[in-house]
Design a protein around this motif. Structure first.
Motif, short mmCIF file in Angstrom:
data_model
loop_
_atom_site.label_atom_id
_atom_site.label_comp_id
_atom_site.label_asym_id
_atom_site.label_seq_id
_atom_site.Cartn_x
_atom_site.Cartn_y
_atom_site.Cartn_z
N GLY A 288 0.80 -1.23 0.00
CA GLY A 288 0.00 0.00 0.00
C GLY A 288 0.82 1.27 0.00
O GLY A 288 0.33 2.33 -0.37
N GLU A 289 2.11 1.16 0.41
CA GLU A 289 2.97 2.35 0.37
C GLU A 289 3.17 2.81 -1.07
O GLU A 289 3.39 3.99 -1.33
N GLU A 290 3.10 1.86 -2.00
CA GLU A 290 3.34 2.21 -3.41
C GLU A 290 2.23 3.09 -3.97
O GLU A 290 2.42 3.70 -5.03
N ILE A 291 1.11 3.17 -3.28
CA ILE A 291 0.05 4.09 -3.75
C ILE A 291 -0.25 5.15 -2.69
O ILE A 291 -1.24 5.87 -2.78
N GLY A 292 0.60 5.24 -1.67
CA GLY A 292 0.43 6.28 -0.65
C GLY A 292 -0.83 6.11 0.17
O GLY A 292 -1.52 7.07 0.51
N MET A 293 -1.14 4.85 0.52
CA MET A 293 -2.33 4.62 1.36
C MET A 293 -2.21 5.37 2.69
O MET A 293 -1.12 5.63 3.18
N SER A 294 -3.35 5.68 3.27
CA SER A 294 -3.39 6.38 4.55
C SER A 294 -3.56 5.37 5.68
O SER A 294 -3.97 4.23 5.45
N GLY A 295 -3.29 5.80 6.90
CA GLY A 295 -3.52 4.94 8.05
C GLY A 295 -2.58 5.24 9.19
O GLY A 295 -1.36 5.12 9.04
N SER A 296 -3.15 5.67 10.33
CA SER A 296 -2.33 5.92 11.52
C SER A 296 -3.23 5.74 12.73
O SER A 296 -4.43 5.50 12.60
N GLY A 297 -2.65 5.88 13.90
CA GLY A 297 -3.41 5.70 15.13
C GLY A 297 -3.42 4.25 15.54
O GLY A 297 -2.38 3.60 15.58
N LYS A 298 -4.62 3.70 15.80
CA LYS A 298 -4.66 2.32 16.28
C LYS A 298 -4.17 1.34 15.21
O LYS A 298 -4.23 1.64 14.01
N ASP A 299 -3.68 0.20 15.68
CA ASP A 299 -3.04 -0.76 14.76
C ASP A 299 -3.92 -1.11 13.57
O ASP A 299 -3.43 -1.22 12.44
N ALA B 221 -11.14 -1.38 12.37
CA ALA B 221 -10.51 -0.26 11.66
C ALA B 221 -11.53 0.84 11.40
O ALA B 221 -12.72 0.58 11.22
N ASP B 222 -11.05 2.08 11.37
CA ASP B 222 -11.92 3.20 11.00
C ASP B 222 -12.06 3.25 9.48
O ASP B 222 -11.22 2.73 8.75
N ARG B 223 -13.13 3.90 9.06
CA ARG B 223 -13.28 4.17 7.61
C ARG B 223 -12.38 5.35 7.28
O ARG B 223 -12.65 6.47 7.70
N ILE B 224 -11.33 5.09 6.57
CA ILE B 224 -10.40 6.16 6.24
C ILE B 224 -10.31 6.27 4.73
O ILE B 224 -10.00 5.30 4.04
N GLU B 225 -10.62 7.46 4.23
CA GLU B 225 -10.56 7.64 2.78
C GLU B 225 -9.13 7.84 2.34
O GLU B 225 -8.37 8.57 2.98
N SER B 226 -8.76 7.17 1.28
CA SER B 226 -7.39 7.31 0.78
C SER B 226 -7.23 8.68 0.14
O SER B 226 -8.09 9.15 -0.60
N LYS B 227 -6.10 9.33 0.44
CA LYS B 227 -5.82 10.63 -0.16
C LYS B 227 -5.49 10.48 -1.65
O LYS B 227 -5.78 11.35 -2.44
N PHE B 228 -4.87 9.34 -1.97
CA PHE B 228 -4.41 9.15 -3.35
C PHE B 228 -5.25 8.11 -4.08
O PHE B 228 -5.99 7.34 -3.47
N ALA B 229 -5.10 8.10 -5.39
CA ALA B 229 -5.89 7.23 -6.26
C ALA B 229 -5.54 5.76 -6.03
O ALA B 229 -4.46 5.43 -5.55
#
Ligand code: CA
Length: 539
Positions: A383-394, A418-426
């Motif tokens: 997921g790093e290759e598309i700049g996925m988001s995600g922080s806080g709880k594991d 997990a929380d619903r987190i919208e990806s910043k990138f495509a």
């Protein structure tokens, strides 16, 4: 110049890459803007670029919302195309949790992930693509549902008041750490209503094992042999600093035992350990003879890579990074001349870089590229290759791989909490078609590694004659070949420098990288033009 020993596997990989790769970016000598992948000769040794996969969130093949092994197999072309030559699988064995770091049965594949046959097929398909596979081995602790623990627990629970536990009746009392009267803390938990407690440093459901016990070691050797014989190439050793919490010398001894044993079964087995400590501490674990210890000093928002990226222009961050590359090398070689550094930026326990770079796309790209310019085995979290988001709880650091916004095929539900987190990138499918996306930039950086064997195997020296502090300039020498890697760490300004051919022995610009797709140029007189956040490889 190149003296490749091309194994069957490497030949297969070269063929596979020729088939799967597009031609819109470059690496390697010859035409520096385009690459002929069929001419990239990958070397079949333990120097790799690893992709860390959390199967649960990666790709779902049967529509139950949980990622599985068949899902991973369906994405192997994607992984090989990015240029990865190794995969680290987070735990696959039967477990009670979504993350599966508490093992119930060391000989099984968790049924959420599929079957042993699925795993065998996955290994075969990886082999066809020249991808090595290492699996997480969590042996600091088992699950409290493991039969060893349950037998111990039942036995100790049944002891009469004042009765001593007897290992000749139940050998499993020595597989764990139990002590009379020690319970009621965060790390020690009572065994039933007995007088005894057991250690469970992470959690009461993850009892710590006593890795000094010879019977237990024998059992764990059988486990490792089983997986090595099945075709895995090695292990990632979880929580190695907690084997004997507080005792480095005992932990080093355990790693030495594990390393020696695995290499006695499979000479080229590869082991990497997690020792989550500071640089001067974790590097000492190389004394064990283990191949790799994760380079925690580079990782995370406070690591050397993020510090370098966030440093103001003109502050000498480039030179400092070059010095760090040499320092890492000299330090680990002091303990083990065969050591392979294991740089990484993020993993499943660490917030994703998109968060700590506040979504600055150029910084995220360059941080990933810097990680990949380190010698050794760079690890990249899915997921790093598309700049996925995600922080806080594991759970938020382990979100569903974002394959597509329009096609739900393979997309997992992710961890329940997990929380619903919208990806910043495509998503992947959109980024793959964009030559300057995060995805395309990472692919280009990985292929610079693949096309230049010196880049990951070479001995590093600082190019002292390059005086611009924003430039990280190092030479890398492997066998009889030297390349020069120059990175412009200035986010906004182009750098024009002279790379003297009187001092440095190179013929041409062999490959380059830039975060926005602009070209790196080398004039005949050695004048090198580096756009903002770019990398040149001279050979
Ligand atoms: Ca599934």
């Amino acid at each position: 110049m190149r003296k490749f020993k091309l194994g069957k596997r490497a030949a297969a990989l070269a063929l596979a890459t020729a088939m799967f790769c597009g031609s819109f970016f470059s690496a390697g000598c010859g035409d520096k803007d385009e690459i002929d992948y069929s001419k990239v000769n990958l070397i079949d040794d333990n120097y790799r670029t690893y992709y860390e996969i959390f199967v649960y969130s990666f790709c779902d093949s049967d529509g139950d919302g949980i990622g599985d092994l068949k899902g991973v197999t369906s994405k192997l072309d994607y992984i090989a195309d990015l240029g990865f030559t190794g995969i680290w699988f987070m735990p696959l064995m039967q477990s009670t949790t979504y993350h599966k770091y508490d093992t119930v049965d060391y000989y099984s594949i968790d049924e959420e992930y599929g079957t042993l046959d699925d795993f065998k097929e996955l290994l075969e398909e990886c082999d066809k693509r020249g991808i090595k596979v290492i699996i997480d081995l969590a042996i600091n602790h088992t699950s409290s549902k493991h039969k060893w623990f349950q037998e111990m627990y039942d036995y100790v629970s049944g002891l009469a008041a004042g009765e001593e536990p007897d290992a000749s009746v139940c050998k499993y009392i020595d597989y764990y750490n139990i002590e009379r009267g020690k319970y009621g803390t965060s790390s020690w938990h009572r065994i039933g209503s007995s007088e005894y407690g057991y250690e469970g440093g992470f959690w009461s459901e993850m009892p710590d094992m006593n890795l000094a016990n010879e019977d237990l070691r024998g059992e764990l050797e059988d486990v490792m042999k089983y997986w090595l014989d099945l075709g895995v190439d090695g292990f990632r050793l979880d929580a190695a600093k907690e084997f004997f919490s507080g005792s480095k010398s005992k932990n080093v001894e355990v790693l030495k035992w594990l390393t020696d044993y695995c290499k006695s079964v499979k000479e080229d087995a590869y082991l990497v350990a997690e020792v989550w400590e500071g640089f001067s501490s974790y590097t000492q674990y190389y004394e064990s003879g283990i191949d790799s210890i994760f380079g925690f000093a580079l990782a995370d928002s406070s690591g050397k890579i993020a510090k370098t990226i966030n440093a103001p222009a003109g502050s000498g961050a480039g030179r400092s990074l070059a010095d760090a590359m040499v320092q890492v090398q000299d330090t680990i070689y002091k303990y083990n001349l065969n050591a392979i550094d294991a740089p990484f930026l993020n993993n499943h326990d660490i917030a994703r870089s998109t968060g700590y770079f506040s979504g600055n796309e150029a910084k995220i790209k360059m941080a990933s590229a810097v990680n990949l310019m380190f010698s050794g085995n760079a690890f990249v979290y899915y997921g790093e290759e598309i700049g996925m988001s995600g922080s806080g709880k594991d759970e938020n650091k382990r979100l569903p791989m974002y394959w597509s916004a329009t096609d739900g095929t393979g997309i997992t539900d992710g961890p329940v909490d997990a929380d619903r987190i919208e990806s910043k990138f495509a998503p992947v499918d959109e980024q793959m078609g964009d030559k300057t996306s995060l995805y395309s930039c990472m692919k280009r950086a990985i292929w610079l590694r693949n096309a230049n064997p010196e880049l990951i195997r070479g001995k590093v020296s600082v190019m002292e004659a390059i005086e611009d502090g924003d430039i990280c300039a190092v030479s890398k020498t492997w066998e009889d070949s030297t390349i020069y890697v120059l990175m412009n760490l200035n986010e906004t300004e182009e750098r024009i420098i002279s790379v003297s051919k009187d001092i440095y022995n190179y013929k041409e610009l062999c490959g380059y990288y830039s975060v926005d797709g602009s070209k790196v140029k080398l004039a005949k007189d050695g004048t090198l033009t580096l756009p903002p956040y770019s990398i040149a490889v001279l050979k």
